[in-house]
Design a protein around this motif. Structure first.
Motif, PDB file in Angstrom:
ATOM      1  N   ASP A 169      52.337  44.785  41.242  1.00 12.33           N
ATOM      2  CA  ASP A 169      52.658  45.826  42.223  1.00 12.33           C
ATOM      3  C   ASP A 169      54.165  45.995  42.376  1.00 12.33           C
ATOM      4  OD1 ASP A 169      49.957  46.152  42.574  1.00 12.33           O
ATOM      5  OD2 ASP A 169      49.870  45.032  44.474  1.00 12.33           O
ATOM      6  N   ALA A 170      54.893  44.865  42.399  1.00 11.85           N
ATOM      7  CA  ALA A 170      56.354  44.932  42.549  1.00 11.85           C
ATOM      8  C   ALA A 170      56.999  45.639  41.371  1.00 11.85           C
ATOM      9  CB  ALA A 170      56.921  43.528  42.717  1.00 11.85           C
ATOM     10  N   ALA A 171      56.379  45.524  40.199  1.00  9.10           N
ATOM     11  CA  ALA A 171      56.897  46.210  39.007  1.00  9.10           C
ATOM     12  C   ALA A 171      56.524  47.683  39.003  1.00  9.10           C
ATOM     13  CB  ALA A 171      56.372  45.531  37.739  1.00  9.10           C
ATOM     14  N   GLY A 172      55.677  48.097  39.937  1.00 12.10           N
ATOM     15  CA  GLY A 172      55.239  49.490  39.977  1.00 12.10           C
ATOM     16  C   GLY A 172      54.447  49.880  38.748  1.00 12.10           C
ATOM     17  N   HIS A 173      53.667  48.940  38.220  1.00 12.63           N
ATOM     18  CA  HIS A 173      52.965  49.165  36.954  1.00 12.63           C
ATOM     19  C   HIS A 173      51.485  49.433  37.202  1.00 12.63           C
ATOM     20  CE1 HIS A 173      51.869  48.740  32.734  1.00 12.63           C
ATOM     21  NE2 HIS A 173      53.160  48.654  32.437  1.00 12.63           N
ATOM     22  N   PRO A 174      50.894  50.392  36.483  1.00 13.83           N
ATOM     23  CA  PRO A 174      49.482  50.743  36.714  1.00 13.83           C
ATOM     24  C   PRO A 174      48.478  49.907  35.933  1.00 13.83           C
ATOM     25  CG  PRO A 174      50.434  52.274  35.139  1.00 13.83           C
ATOM     26  CD  PRO A 174      51.554  51.352  35.559  1.00 13.83           C
ATOM     27  N   ALA A 175      48.914  48.859  35.228  1.00 14.78           N
ATOM     28  CA  ALA A 175      48.000  48.075  34.392  1.00 14.78           C
ATOM     29  C   ALA A 175      46.852  47.493  35.220  1.00 14.78           C
ATOM     30  CB  ALA A 175      48.754  46.947  33.695  1.00 14.78           C
ATOM     31  N   LEU A 176      45.690  47.453  34.599  1.00 13.58           N
ATOM     32  CA  LEU A 176      44.545  46.769  35.198  1.00 13.58           C
ATOM     33  C   LEU A 176      44.803  45.264  35.213  1.00 13.58           C
ATOM     34  CD1 LEU A 176      41.711  48.627  33.245  1.00 13.58           C
ATOM     35  CD2 LEU A 176      42.234  48.945  35.673  1.00 13.58           C
ATOM     36  N   LEU A 177      44.292  44.580  36.226  1.00 11.44           N
ATOM     37  CA  LEU A 177      44.356  43.117  36.284  1.00 11.44           C
ATOM     38  C   LEU A 177      42.967  42.555  35.993  1.00 11.44           C
ATOM     39  CD1 LEU A 177      45.642  40.382  36.858  1.00 11.44           C
ATOM     40  CD2 LEU A 177      45.264  40.794  39.309  1.00 11.44           C
ATOM     41  N   MET A 178      42.880  41.770  34.906  1.00  7.86           N
ATOM     42  CA  MET A 178      41.626  41.126  34.520  1.00  7.86           C
ATOM     43  C   MET A 178      41.787  39.615  34.635  1.00  7.86           C
ATOM     44  SD  MET A 178      40.400  43.373  31.248  1.00  7.86           S
ATOM     45  CE  MET A 178      40.550  45.172  31.235  1.00  7.86           C
ATOM     46  N   VAL A 179      40.792  38.961  35.221  1.00  6.71           N
ATOM     47  CA  VAL A 179      40.885  37.530  35.489  1.00  6.71           C
ATOM     48  C   VAL A 179      39.641  36.823  34.979  1.00  6.71           C
ATOM     49  CG1 VAL A 179      41.127  35.760  37.274  1.00  6.71           C
ATOM     50  CG2 VAL A 179      42.330  37.937  37.522  1.00  6.71           C
ATOM     51  N   ASP A 180      39.857  35.787  34.171  1.00  6.86           N
ATOM     52  CA  ASP A 180      38.781  34.906  33.727  1.00  6.86           C
ATOM     53  C   ASP A 180      38.540  33.881  34.832  1.00  6.86           C
ATOM     54  OD1 ASP A 180      37.430  32.657  32.760  1.00  6.86           O
ATOM     55  OD2 ASP A 180      38.388  32.705  30.806  1.00  6.86           O
ATOM     56  N   TRP A 203      42.595  40.156  46.405  1.00  3.96           N
ATOM     57  CA  TRP A 203      43.660  39.948  45.430  1.00  3.96           C
ATOM     58  C   TRP A 203      43.859  41.138  44.492  1.00  3.96           C
ATOM     59  CZ3 TRP A 203      42.032  34.291  43.833  1.00  3.96           C
ATOM     60  CH2 TRP A 203      42.303  33.424  44.904  1.00  3.96           C
ATOM     61  N   GLY A 204      43.090  42.188  44.683  1.00  4.55           N
ATOM     62  CA  GLY A 204      43.275  43.381  43.879  1.00  4.55           C
ATOM     63  C   GLY A 204      42.960  43.196  42.405  1.00  4.55           C
ATOM     64  N   VAL A 205      41.966  42.398  42.107  1.00  2.00           N
ATOM     65  CA  VAL A 205      41.556  42.206  40.712  1.00  2.00           C
ATOM     66  C   VAL A 205      40.677  43.379  40.303  1.00  2.00           C
ATOM     67  CG1 VAL A 205      40.354  40.696  39.092  1.00  2.00           C
ATOM     68  CG2 VAL A 205      41.677  39.710  40.984  1.00  2.00           C
ATOM     69  N   ASP A 206      40.864  43.859  39.088  1.00  2.00           N
ATOM     70  CA  ASP A 206      40.075  44.992  38.603  1.00  2.00           C
ATOM     71  C   ASP A 206      38.816  44.564  37.863  1.00  2.00           C
ATOM     72  OD1 ASP A 206      41.705  47.320  39.441  1.00  2.00           O
ATOM     73  OD2 ASP A 206      43.226  46.311  38.235  1.00  2.00           O
ATOM     74  N   VAL A 207      38.912  43.543  37.037  1.00  2.00           N
ATOM     75  CA  VAL A 207      37.721  43.023  36.354  1.00  2.00           C
ATOM     76  C   VAL A 207      37.790  41.498  36.366  1.00  2.00           C
ATOM     77  CG1 VAL A 207      36.251  43.092  34.308  1.00  2.00           C
ATOM     78  CG2 VAL A 207      37.794  45.005  34.774  1.00  2.00           C
ATOM     79  N   ALA A 208      36.747  40.876  36.867  1.00  2.00           N
ATOM     80  CA  ALA A 208      36.616  39.422  36.781  1.00  2.00           C
ATOM     81  C   ALA A 208      35.537  39.079  35.767  1.00  2.00           C
ATOM     82  CB  ALA A 208      36.267  38.823  38.137  1.00  2.00           C
ATOM     83  N   VAL A 209      35.736  37.979  35.082  1.00  2.00           N
ATOM     84  CA  VAL A 209      34.807  37.470  34.075  1.00  2.00           C
ATOM     85  C   VAL A 209      34.305  36.117  34.558  1.00  2.00           C
ATOM     86  CG1 VAL A 209      34.622  36.634  31.699  1.00  2.00           C
ATOM     87  CG2 VAL A 209      36.029  38.658  32.215  1.00  2.00           C
ATOM     88  N   ALA A 210      33.004  35.879  34.488  1.00  2.00           N
ATOM     89  CA  ALA A 210      32.455  34.590  34.923  1.00  2.00           C
ATOM     90  C   ALA A 210      31.263  34.206  34.062  1.00  2.00           C
ATOM     91  CB  ALA A 210      32.060  34.638  36.395  1.00  2.00           C
ATOM     92  N   GLY A 211      30.876  32.925  34.180  1.00  2.00           N
ATOM     93  CA  GLY A 211      29.724  32.395  33.463  1.00  2.00           C
ATOM     94  C   GLY A 211      28.894  31.526  34.377  1.00  2.00           C
ATOM     95  N   SER A 212      27.672  31.247  33.968  1.00  2.00           N
ATOM     96  CA  SER A 212      26.711  30.577  34.845  1.00  2.00           C
ATOM     97  C   SER A 212      26.822  29.069  34.860  1.00  2.00           C
ATOM     98  CB  SER A 212      25.290  30.969  34.413  1.00  2.00           C
ATOM     99  OG  SER A 212      25.043  30.610  33.060  1.00  2.00           O
ATOM    100  N   GLN A 213      27.502  28.465  33.871  1.00  2.00           N
ATOM    101  CA  GLN A 213      27.324  27.036  33.589  1.00  2.00           C
ATOM    102  C   GLN A 213      28.362  26.129  34.222  1.00  2.00           C
ATOM    103  OE1 GLN A 213      28.487  29.332  31.568  1.00  2.00           O
ATOM    104  NE2 GLN A 213      29.996  28.561  30.127  1.00  2.00           N
ATOM    105  N   LYS A 214      29.155  26.639  35.146  1.00  2.00           N
ATOM    106  CA  LYS A 214      30.201  25.818  35.770  1.00  2.00           C
ATOM    107  C   LYS A 214      29.889  25.652  37.260  1.00  2.00           C
ATOM    108  CE  LYS A 214      32.864  26.215  31.918  1.00  2.00           C
ATOM    109  NZ  LYS A 214      33.541  25.189  31.129  1.00  2.00           N
ATOM    110  N   GLY A 215      30.674  26.292  38.124  1.00  2.00           N
ATOM    111  CA  GLY A 215      30.465  26.143  39.554  1.00  2.00           C
ATOM    112  C   GLY A 215      29.169  26.734  40.056  1.00  2.00           C
ATOM    113  N   LEU A 216      28.584  27.659  39.316  1.00  2.00           N
ATOM    114  CA  LEU A 216      27.305  28.240  39.729  1.00  2.00           C
ATOM    115  C   LEU A 216      26.128  27.302  39.471  1.00  2.00           C
ATOM    116  CD1 LEU A 216      27.802  31.950  38.613  1.00  2.00           C
ATOM    117  CD2 LEU A 216      27.715  31.069  40.947  1.00  2.00           C
ATOM    118  N   MET A 217      26.367  26.209  38.737  1.00  2.00           N
ATOM    119  CA  MET A 217      25.384  25.115  38.621  1.00  2.00           C
ATOM    120  C   MET A 217      24.137  25.489  37.838  1.00  2.00           C
ATOM    121  SD  MET A 217      25.655  23.585  42.529  1.00  2.00           S
ATOM    122  CE  MET A 217      25.045  25.098  43.296  1.00  2.00           C
TER     123      MET A 217
END
Length: 395
Positions: free
Chosen positions: A159-170, A185-199
């Protein structure tokens, strides 16, 4: 077969609770019948609370790698530039996948001993005057190194850079273990899987999607079919899927979500933090070094431990498995045979941690790895300073 239960202390797949295993035992139902809509809606809506989002969540019958691909192909076009940060092995794999899709990753090199540097990301974005960079991709919890990225700081840098890039978080190894706030946190796409904290066992993956990302998907030019959000949307709104879902894993997911809420997400995060701190206390007492060099970036999910010079992490792990029937995580790519990883995530309590650390300490002794005794006692002292919920309830 050795007596007793195997200790699975890798950083995922994590141990699957009995309640979740029993839920998977339910008879498979007609995934197009009227009763299934309740199962599907419960899973899709339930995951919104775990991601802390009001936006759309999609669920794939796949590993987390599939959700990586889905995030990219639904939002980007051939030749697009994506800015990625080298926090470790899994950041490198996401970069390689982007290259294979015909994207152009710009990789900020890291030392594998910390999370992503938000200032460095902001600097690269400010230099991109023409806004050629279409997305920023970071790993929240880097499973290969035991480091966490401050996603909120990355968002502020964009945001401080004034950039329109999407934010993707694994969030594959952080979701339901480390506090994650998709909307805040203004994340645009999150990626997750079932085998960790989701048990759950491996087999489900997820995208959490912002309105901005959904809009970007309408103009994205990368080819997609199986991963297309547009194909998911209509059926998902009714509790169904455009193809055969992993029905019994969805039963399990709904049970796991219920368990997380019964404990309370804040309590889940606090429990993981306690176990991370106690494990690091043990490592320090042994005279060994944690791979993540920045204390504020150290993971509550796993601890990567550096071996003394001239000693093999893989030999130590093999000795520990042979003598104590406990699996520890191996070092990956750049740190292969130089570190071992202790998983302390998911369905896990204080006594399980003490058993795990006892196995590590005995394994260090049996493998002839130079160390000081007393790591387990140090961890116990740390746990005693911050009693857990179960302990407090017993009082």
């Amino acid at each position: 077969m050795p007596a007793g239960r195997h200790f699975l202390q890798i950083p995922g797949p994590s141990n699957v609770p009995d309640r979740v295993l029993r839920a998977m035992d339910y008879p498979t139902m007609d995934h197009r019948g009227p009763a299934f809509a309740d199962v599907g809606r419960s899973a899709l809506e339930g995951m919104k609370a775990i991601f802390k989002t009001e936006g759309r969540v999609v669920i794939y019958p796949s590993s987390g790698t599939g959700a990586w691909e889905a995030a990219l192909v639904n939002t980007l076009s051939p030749g697009d530039q994506v800015l990625m940060y080298e926090t470790g092995h899994f950041a490198m794999l996401w970069k390689r996948l982007a290259e294979n899709l015909g994207l152009k990753p710009l990789f900020i090199e890291g030392d594998w001993r910390s999370g992503a540097d938000a200032d460095a990301i902001g600097e690269r974005l400010r230099a991109d005057k023409g806004h050629a960079i279409k997305a920023v991709c970071v790993v929240h919890n880097e499973t290969s190194t035991g480091s966490v990225t401050d996603v909120a700081r990355v968002r502020k840098a964009i945001d401080a850079a004034g950039h329109p890039a999407l934010l993707m978080v694994d969030t594959i190894s952080s979701l339901a273990s480390v506090d994650y706030r998709h909307d805040d946190w203004g994340v645009d796409v999150a990626v997750a899987g079932s085998q960790k904290g989701l048990m759950l066992p491996p087999g489900l993956s997820f995208n959490a999607i912002s309105d901005k990302a959904m809009k970007a998907s309408q103009a994205a030019g990368l080819q997609k079919a199986y991963w297309a959000w547009s194909e998911m949307a209509g059926p998902n709104d009714r509790g169904y899927f455009p193809y055969t879902p992993a029905t019994n894993l969805l039963y399990a997911l709904n049970e796991a979500i219920a368990m997380l809420h019964e404990e309370g997400l804040d309590q889940v995060f606090a429990r993981h933090s306690r176990h991370g701190a106690a494990t690091r206390a043990a490592v320090e007492a042994w005279g060994l070094e944690v791979l993540c060099a920045k204390p504020e970036d150290r993971s509550p999910v796993l601890t990567a431990v550096m071996m003394p010079q001239g000693h093999s992490a893989d030999n130590f792990r093999a000795v520990t498995l042979d003598h104590y029937d406990m699996s520890l995580g191996n070092g990956l790519s750049k740190v292969a045979d130089r570190v071992f990883r202790i998983g302390h995530l998911g369905d896990f309590n204080d006594l399980m941690l003490c058993g795990t650390l006892s196995g590590v300490e005995m394994g260090l002794r049996d493998a002839g790895v130079p160390h000081r005794a007393g790591g387990v006692l140090a961890a116990m002292d740390k746990l005693g300073q911050t009693p857990g919920r179960a302990h407090a309830a017993a009082e």
